[in-house]
Design a protein around this motif. Structure first.
Motif, short mmCIF file in Angstrom:
data_model
loop_
_atom_site.label_atom_id
_atom_site.label_comp_id
_atom_site.label_asym_id
_atom_site.label_seq_id
_atom_site.Cartn_x
_atom_site.Cartn_y
_atom_site.Cartn_z
N ALA A 96 26.84 80.70 -60.18
CA ALA A 96 26.99 81.93 -59.40
C ALA A 96 27.74 82.99 -60.21
O ALA A 96 28.26 82.71 -61.29
N LYS A 98 30.54 84.26 -59.66
CA LYS A 98 32.00 84.22 -59.60
C LYS A 98 32.65 83.98 -60.96
O LYS A 98 33.75 84.47 -61.23
N GLN A 125 32.14 77.58 -54.73
CA GLN A 125 31.63 78.20 -55.96
C GLN A 125 32.76 78.81 -56.78
O GLN A 125 32.80 78.66 -58.00
N GLY A 200 39.24 85.36 -55.11
CA GLY A 200 37.82 85.01 -55.10
C GLY A 200 36.86 86.16 -54.96
O GLY A 200 35.66 85.99 -55.13
N CYS A 242 24.32 90.97 -51.14
CA CYS A 242 25.03 90.48 -49.97
C CYS A 242 26.51 90.80 -50.15
O CYS A 242 27.00 90.92 -51.28
N VAL A 243 27.22 90.94 -49.01
CA VAL A 243 28.63 91.32 -49.07
C VAL A 243 29.48 90.41 -48.20
O VAL A 243 29.26 90.29 -46.99
N ALA A 244 30.46 89.77 -48.84
CA ALA A 244 31.57 89.15 -48.09
C ALA A 244 32.76 90.03 -48.42
O ALA A 244 33.09 90.96 -47.69
N SER A 247 32.39 91.24 -54.29
CA SER A 247 32.46 91.15 -55.75
C SER A 247 31.08 91.22 -56.41
O SER A 247 30.90 91.94 -57.39
N ASN A 248 30.09 90.49 -55.86
CA ASN A 248 28.77 90.59 -56.51
C ASN A 248 28.16 91.96 -56.23
O ASN A 248 27.46 92.51 -57.09
N GLY A 315 30.25 81.08 -48.06
CA GLY A 315 30.80 82.12 -48.93
C GLY A 315 30.76 83.51 -48.32
O GLY A 315 31.32 84.45 -48.90
N LEU A 316 30.10 83.67 -47.17
CA LEU A 316 30.07 84.98 -46.52
C LEU A 316 30.91 85.01 -45.25
O LEU A 316 31.00 86.05 -44.60
N GLU A 362 24.01 82.44 -49.42
CA GLU A 362 24.61 83.78 -49.47
C GLU A 362 23.58 84.77 -50.01
O GLU A 362 23.28 85.79 -49.39
N SER A 363 23.03 84.42 -51.18
CA SER A 363 22.06 85.32 -51.83
C SER A 363 20.79 85.48 -51.00
O SER A 363 20.13 86.53 -51.07
N GLY A 389 23.71 83.62 -56.61
CA GLY A 389 23.96 82.23 -56.96
C GLY A 389 22.79 81.32 -56.64
O GLY A 389 21.86 81.70 -55.92
C1 LIG Z 1 31.14 83.87 -52.89
C2 LIG Z 1 29.74 84.22 -52.94
C3 LIG Z 1 29.25 85.41 -52.36
C4 LIG Z 1 30.09 86.36 -51.57
O1 LIG Z 1 31.18 86.94 -52.21
P1 LIG Z 1 31.25 88.44 -52.70
O2 LIG Z 1 32.61 88.59 -53.24
O3 LIG Z 1 31.01 89.34 -51.52
O4 LIG Z 1 30.20 88.61 -53.73
C5 LIG Z 1 27.90 85.70 -52.52
N1 LIG Z 1 27.07 84.86 -53.16
C6 LIG Z 1 27.50 83.70 -53.71
C7 LIG Z 1 26.51 82.82 -54.40
C8 LIG Z 1 28.83 83.35 -53.62
O5 LIG Z 1 29.24 82.19 -54.16
#
Ligand SMILES: *Cc1c(COP(=O)(O)O)cnc(C)c1O
Length: 411
Positions: A96, A98, A125, A200, A242-244, A247-248, A315-316, A362-363, A389
């Motif tokens: 992923a 990260k 992850q 994270g 996608c957004v949690a 970061s991505n 992860g979201l 997540e993706s 990821g």
């Molecule tokens: C952790 C994770 C995310 C979500 O986190 P962001 O910081 O919003 O990117 C998205 N996709 C994968 C595969 C992750 O492991």
């Protein structure tokens, strides 16, 4: 990008770590000196060519960068609308995006004379990526993880242990990502003299959101160059992530934020329904508040405490977003959508069957939205999706909970 228009990044964040009215440093005063030390060490190292040289060596050899851009030919043809491309962050070592900022934090810690990395993890992850970076750089590693997630992600837990990390189970609250975050931050407060917190996501007090964004920016810088060369000098009309915490998303947006014609899409988990507690769609249903040391947009109950969250993608499942995402949303720079668990599963199965790629759940949120968008847009438009990821970690869960006969047959 014209040379005389200042880049977005020259003014964001401001000197106090604010993105508009979001961000800042709302942590206990005992952490002030640690955060100032981190900010000033980072400012110095960020300017140093040796630091970037060392980072790049790890990106290429350990991580496997650059990751390619790939055309989703089969699903694009099935949908018959806009063309879909993916940035293959699933091909990073550990699976992923990260690791992009984990190796950065490990190198920072080394240069700052710290001996230990601390973090939380949701799906595992981030924990595996950080444990990998810690192993390579010879640092101790302590990963805080909710008990619910530990039960769901046993192979990631095993990997972290093999890589030499200590996994600390967290049983407070919902025993999930937010609780693990609280626990990791408390550990950092106690150990900051010799440890660095490798957060994270692009969340937390200044300077964390900025540092994570900068390290993840490699995704967008590569993607922009690659897309221009694939398409003879044109940019995508749409960029989707996608957004949690973001970061991505901030990583891929970095390559396109100075181009006002590129629409940046943020995709959130709608979970089981739009009822509070059943989703984690913070931008869609949250309001301004403070979470993990920063002003941002937060999913809250009536009394202002963070709401419970639900998503098929661990992860979201986070009741906030990073402050920069909150600002970009309020400024109208983001287009926001929410995707249900059910749509996510359909997309997960469809990607596997028709493209030969098993995406992280997540993706799959970003991909599900891209498919929806593609069906509404002409074939002259291009959608670039950050495939954050790979889905190996999710295969067991999906097979236990869904019948493969549910798979859409679109051949
Ligand atoms: C952790 C994770 C995310 C979500 O986190 P962001 O910081 O919003 O990117 C998205 N996709 C994968 C595969 C992750 O492991």
């Amino acid at each position: 990008m014209s040379d005389n228009i200042p880049s977005y990044f020259q003014s964001s964040p401001d000197a106090e770590g604010y993105y508009g009215r979001f961000g800042g440093n709302h942590y206990p005063p005992e952490l002030r000196s640690a955060l100032l030390e981190l900010a000033s060490s980072y400012q110095e190292l960020h300017k140093s060519p040796e630091f970037h040289h060392a980072l790049n060596k790890v990106r290429v050899g350990l991580q496997g960068r650059p990751t390619p851009i790939h055309y989703l030919e089969n699903i694009s043809k099935q949908v018959g609308g806009a063309q879909m491309f993916i940035k293959r962050e699933d091909l990073n070592h550990t699976g992923a995006h990260k690791i992009n900022h984990c190796v950065g934090f490990a190198l920072l810690a080394k240069q700052m004379g710290k001996t230990k990395l601390i973090a939380e993890t949701g799906a595992g992850q981030h924990g595996v990526a950080l444990a990998t970076a810690a192993a390579y750089f010879g640092l101790e590693c302590e990963i805080h993880m909710g008990e619910v997630d530990i039960a769901k992600q046993s192979s990631n837990v095993g990997s972290m242990q093999l890589l030499g990390a200590r996994v600390v189970p967290v049983a407070t609250g919902q025993s999930a990502l937010k609780d693990a975050s609280d626990s990791a931050f408390n550990a950092y407060i106690e150990q900051h003299k010799h440890a660095l917190y490798a957060i994270g996501s692009a969340i937390g007090p200044h300077p964390f959101p900025m540092i994570v964004r900068d390290f993840q920016g490699v995704v967008g810088r590569e993607a922009r160059e690659q897309f221009l060369s694939i398409t003879d000098g044109t940019l995508p009309e749409h960029v989707v992530a996608c957004v949690a915490g973001g970061s991505n998303a901030m990583g891929i947006y970095t390559g396109f934020i100075d181009d006002p014609d590129v629409i940046l899409h943020a995709v959130e988990p709608l979970g089981k329904s739009d009822e509070l507690g059943q989703h984690a769609a913070t931008l869609s249903y949250g309001r301004p508040g403070t979470l993990h040391g920063a002003r941002s947009i937060v999913l809250q109950q009536d009394d202002g405490t963070p709401a419970g969250v639900s998503s098929i993608a661990s992860g979201l499942a986070y009741p906030g977003v990073g402050p920069e995402i909150a600002m970009l949303h309020e400024a109208g720079r983001l287009s926001v959508a929410a995707i249900s668990d059910e749509e996510v599963i359909n997309t997960f199965l469809r990607m596997a069957k028709f493209e030969g790629i098993i995406p992280a759940l997540e993706s799959a949120h970003a991909l599900a939205f891209a498919i929806r968008l593609a069906s509404q847009r002409p074939s002259s438009e291009r959608i670039l999706v950050n495939l954050s990821g790979r889905g190996d970690k999710d295969i067991g869960y999906v097979l236990e909970n869904y019948r493969l006969g549910d798979q859409p047959d679109l051949s």
